[in-house]
Write a protein that holds these residues in place. Sequence first.
Motif, PDB file in Angstrom:
ATOM      1  N   ASP A  55      15.534  10.471 -14.560  1.00 24.89           N
ATOM      2  CA  ASP A  55      14.883   9.537 -14.290  1.00 24.89           C
ATOM      3  C   ASP A  55      16.664   9.141 -13.096  1.00 24.89           C
ATOM      4  O   ASP A  55      17.617  10.589 -13.210  1.00 24.89           O
ATOM      5  CB  ASP A  55      16.336   9.164 -16.013  1.00 24.89           C
ATOM      6  N   SER A  56      16.263   8.234 -12.511  1.00 19.47           N
ATOM      7  CA  SER A  56      17.547   7.899 -11.228  1.00 19.47           C
ATOM      8  C   SER A  56      17.081   8.348 -10.418  1.00 19.47           C
ATOM      9  O   SER A  56      17.478   8.642  -8.976  1.00 19.47           O
ATOM     10  CB  SER A  56      18.913   8.716 -11.096  1.00 19.47           C
ATOM     11  N   THR A  57      15.757   9.219 -10.241  1.00 22.85           N
ATOM     12  CA  THR A  57      14.960   9.914  -9.307  1.00 22.85           C
ATOM     13  C   THR A  57      14.469   8.281  -8.229  1.00 22.85           C
ATOM     14  O   THR A  57      13.532   7.697  -8.669  1.00 22.85           O
ATOM     15  CB  THR A  57      13.530  10.917  -9.658  1.00 22.85           C
ATOM     16  N   ARG A  58      14.299   8.937  -6.752  1.00 23.65           N
ATOM     17  CA  ARG A  58      14.114   7.533  -6.197  1.00 23.65           C
ATOM     18  C   ARG A  58      13.004   8.188  -4.312  1.00 23.65           C
ATOM     19  O   ARG A  58      13.061   9.524  -4.709  1.00 23.65           O
ATOM     20  CB  ARG A  58      16.121   7.103  -5.187  1.00 23.65           C
ATOM     21  N   ALA A  59      13.062   7.289  -4.172  1.00 25.98           N
ATOM     22  CA  ALA A  59      11.631   7.387  -3.578  1.00 25.98           C
ATOM     23  C   ALA A  59      11.557   6.359  -1.904  1.00 25.98           C
ATOM     24  O   ALA A  59      11.897   5.130  -2.111  1.00 25.98           O
ATOM     25  CB  ALA A  59       9.860   7.592  -3.874  1.00 25.98           C
ATOM     26  N   THR A  60      12.558   7.089  -1.036  1.00 29.92           N
ATOM     27  CA  THR A  60      12.326   6.542   0.179  1.00 29.92           C
ATOM     28  C   THR A  60      10.912   6.176   1.138  1.00 29.92           C
ATOM     29  O   THR A  60      10.076   7.568   1.296  1.00 29.92           O
ATOM     30  CB  THR A  60      13.394   6.645   1.446  1.00 29.92           C
ATOM     31  N   VAL A  61      10.995   4.959   1.343  1.00 25.01           N
ATOM     32  CA  VAL A  61       9.411   5.059   1.438  1.00 25.01           C
ATOM     33  C   VAL A  61       9.276   4.466   3.237  1.00 25.01           C
ATOM     34  O   VAL A  61      10.351   3.225   3.170  1.00 25.01           O
ATOM     35  CB  VAL A  61       8.442   3.895   0.748  1.00 25.01           C
ATOM     36  N   GLU A  62       8.512   5.221   4.099  1.00 24.72           N
ATOM     37  CA  GLU A  62       8.551   4.505   5.245  1.00 24.72           C
ATOM     38  C   GLU A  62       6.592   4.588   5.918  1.00 24.72           C
ATOM     39  O   GLU A  62       6.017   5.567   5.114  1.00 24.72           O
ATOM     40  CB  GLU A  62       8.936   5.868   6.304  1.00 24.72           C
ATOM     41  N   LYS A  63       6.516   3.248   6.298  1.00 20.90           N
ATOM     42  CA  LYS A  63       5.080   3.137   6.326  1.00 20.90           C
ATOM     43  C   LYS A  63       4.669   3.265   7.790  1.00 20.90           C
ATOM     44  O   LYS A  63       5.682   2.586   8.766  1.00 20.90           O
ATOM     45  CB  LYS A  63       4.351   2.213   6.093  1.00 20.90           C
ATOM     46  N   ILE A  64       4.005   4.091   8.091  1.00 16.96           N
ATOM     47  CA  ILE A  64       3.682   3.957   9.803  1.00 16.96           C
ATOM     48  C   ILE A  64       1.854   3.385  10.412  1.00 16.96           C
ATOM     49  O   ILE A  64       1.198   3.503   9.824  1.00 16.96           O
ATOM     50  CB  ILE A  64       3.488   5.499  10.579  1.00 16.96           C
ATOM     51  N   MET A  65       2.122   1.934  11.423  1.00 15.32           N
ATOM     52  CA  MET A  65       1.210   2.123  11.736  1.00 15.32           C
ATOM     53  C   MET A  65       0.674   1.917  12.957  1.00 15.32           C
ATOM     54  O   MET A  65       1.431   2.650  13.733  1.00 15.32           O
ATOM     55  CB  MET A  65       1.297   0.107  12.343  1.00 15.32           C
ATOM     56  N   GLY A  66      -0.646   1.808  12.933  1.00 17.70           N
ATOM     57  CA  GLY A  66      -1.913   2.587  14.634  1.00 17.70           C
ATOM     58  C   GLY A  66      -2.003   0.855  14.919  1.00 17.70           C
ATOM     59  O   GLY A  66      -2.464   0.428  14.305  1.00 17.70           O
ATOM     60  N   GLN A  67      -2.740   0.985  16.214  1.00 18.09           N
ATOM     61  CA  GLN A  67      -3.410  -0.032  16.539  1.00 18.09           C
ATOM     62  C   GLN A  67      -5.085   0.380  17.230  1.00 18.09           C
ATOM     63  O   GLN A  67      -5.463   1.679  16.908  1.00 18.09           O
ATOM     64  CB  GLN A  67      -3.403  -0.106  17.749  1.00 18.09           C
ATOM     65  N   ASP A  68      -5.969  -0.713  16.826  1.00 17.36           N
ATOM     66  CA  ASP A  68      -8.055   0.164  17.313  1.00 17.36           C
ATOM     67  C   ASP A  68      -8.052   0.583  16.002  1.00 17.36           C
ATOM     68  O   ASP A  68      -8.535   1.849  16.738  1.00 17.36           O
ATOM     69  CB  ASP A  68      -7.333   0.457  18.757  1.00 17.36           C
ATOM     70  N   LEU A 109       0.793  -1.160  -0.441  1.00 17.69           N
ATOM     71  CA  LEU A 109       0.556  -0.493   0.551  1.00 17.69           C
ATOM     72  C   LEU A 109       1.246   1.459  -0.078  1.00 17.69           C
ATOM     73  O   LEU A 109       0.748   2.749  -0.568  1.00 17.69           O
ATOM     74  CB  LEU A 109      -0.772  -0.029   1.031  1.00 17.69           C
ATOM     75  N   ALA A 110       1.519   0.986   0.881  1.00 18.78           N
ATOM     76  CA  ALA A 110       2.852   3.011   0.965  1.00 18.78           C
ATOM     77  C   ALA A 110       4.228   3.028  -0.198  1.00 18.78           C
ATOM     78  O   ALA A 110       3.995   3.190  -1.108  1.00 18.78           O
ATOM     79  CB  ALA A 110       3.290   2.640   2.249  1.00 18.78           C
ATOM     80  N   THR A 111       4.126   1.275  -0.708  1.00 24.52           N
ATOM     81  CA  THR A 111       5.160   1.403  -1.681  1.00 24.52           C
ATOM     82  C   THR A 111       3.976   2.203  -3.532  1.00 24.52           C
ATOM     83  O   THR A 111       4.842   2.185  -4.475  1.00 24.52           O
ATOM     84  CB  THR A 111       5.237   0.313  -2.257  1.00 24.52           C
ATOM     85  N   SER A 112       2.684   1.001  -3.153  1.00 18.28           N
ATOM     86  CA  SER A 112       2.456   1.708  -4.457  1.00 18.28           C
ATOM     87  C   SER A 112       2.167   3.085  -3.998  1.00 18.28           C
ATOM     88  O   SER A 112       1.869   3.823  -5.609  1.00 18.28           O
ATOM     89  CB  SER A 112       0.103   0.746  -4.356  1.00 18.28           C
ATOM     90  N   LEU A 113       1.774   4.212  -3.621  1.00 19.35           N
ATOM     91  CA  LEU A 113       1.754   5.590  -2.900  1.00 19.35           C
ATOM     92  C   LEU A 113       2.994   6.301  -4.098  1.00 19.35           C
ATOM     93  O   LEU A 113       3.037   6.745  -4.872  1.00 19.35           O
ATOM     94  CB  LEU A 113       1.322   5.942  -2.169  1.00 19.35           C
ATOM     95  N   ALA A 114       4.088   5.788  -4.152  1.00 19.23           N
ATOM     96  CA  ALA A 114       5.266   6.424  -3.630  1.00 19.23           C
ATOM     97  C   ALA A 114       5.627   6.050  -5.843  1.00 19.23           C
ATOM     98  O   ALA A 114       6.344   6.071  -6.617  1.00 19.23           O
ATOM     99  CB  ALA A 114       6.334   5.709  -3.491  1.00 19.23           C
ATOM    100  N   ASN A 115       5.167   4.512  -5.811  1.00 20.70           N
ATOM    101  CA  ASN A 115       5.285   4.090  -7.330  1.00 20.70           C
ATOM    102  C   ASN A 115       4.708   4.743  -8.185  1.00 20.70           C
ATOM    103  O   ASN A 115       4.795   5.487  -9.398  1.00 20.70           O
ATOM    104  CB  ASN A 115       5.117   2.485  -7.984  1.00 20.70           C
ATOM    105  N   CYS A 116       2.450   5.176  -7.666  1.00 17.25           N
ATOM    106  CA  CYS A 116       1.835   5.716  -8.325  1.00 17.25           C
ATOM    107  C   CYS A 116       2.490   7.730  -8.559  1.00 17.25           C
ATOM    108  O   CYS A 116       2.874   7.738 -10.222  1.00 17.25           O
ATOM    109  CB  CYS A 116       0.558   5.789  -7.922  1.00 17.25           C
TER     110      CYS A 116
END
Length: 133
Positions: free
Chosen positions: A70-83, A46-53
């Motif tokens: 060309d060669s643009t890079r994206a670093t992706v971080e996903k933060i999880m929540g509970q409840d 899900l998180a990576t899909s956002l960067a890909n899009c």
Amino acid sequence: MATSIVYYSGELRTESTHIQSGQKLTTDAPTDNEGKGEAFSPTDLLATSLANCMLTIMGIVAQRKNIDIDSTRATVEKIMGQDPRRVIEIKIDFQFPGSYSNKEKNLLEHAALNCPVANSLSKDLLQTIKFSY
């Protein structure tokens, strides 16, 4: 027409096949949710899909406007929540290899922030996007 076929292969893994291309993708549950973490988890995708899009839509704009990303890079971080357990924030840092005019930066950023995935996610999901030039 269907997009993909997904099979549960056991041990908290799935295998997806993209119907048009035949490309395959495996997911695994993350280590913090009873998995082995040996492949992307569904929430990683899900998180990576956002960067890909965002990169794809920026690529379309760049191609139309003769901007080299060309060669643009994206670093992706996903933060999880509970409840309930869910993704509460996606952080993406785009690192561009070249220098761009303010007009080009605005075109690229507008394209990214308005990609179909970004527009499809819940407004409750925080999208923290950084553009590093």
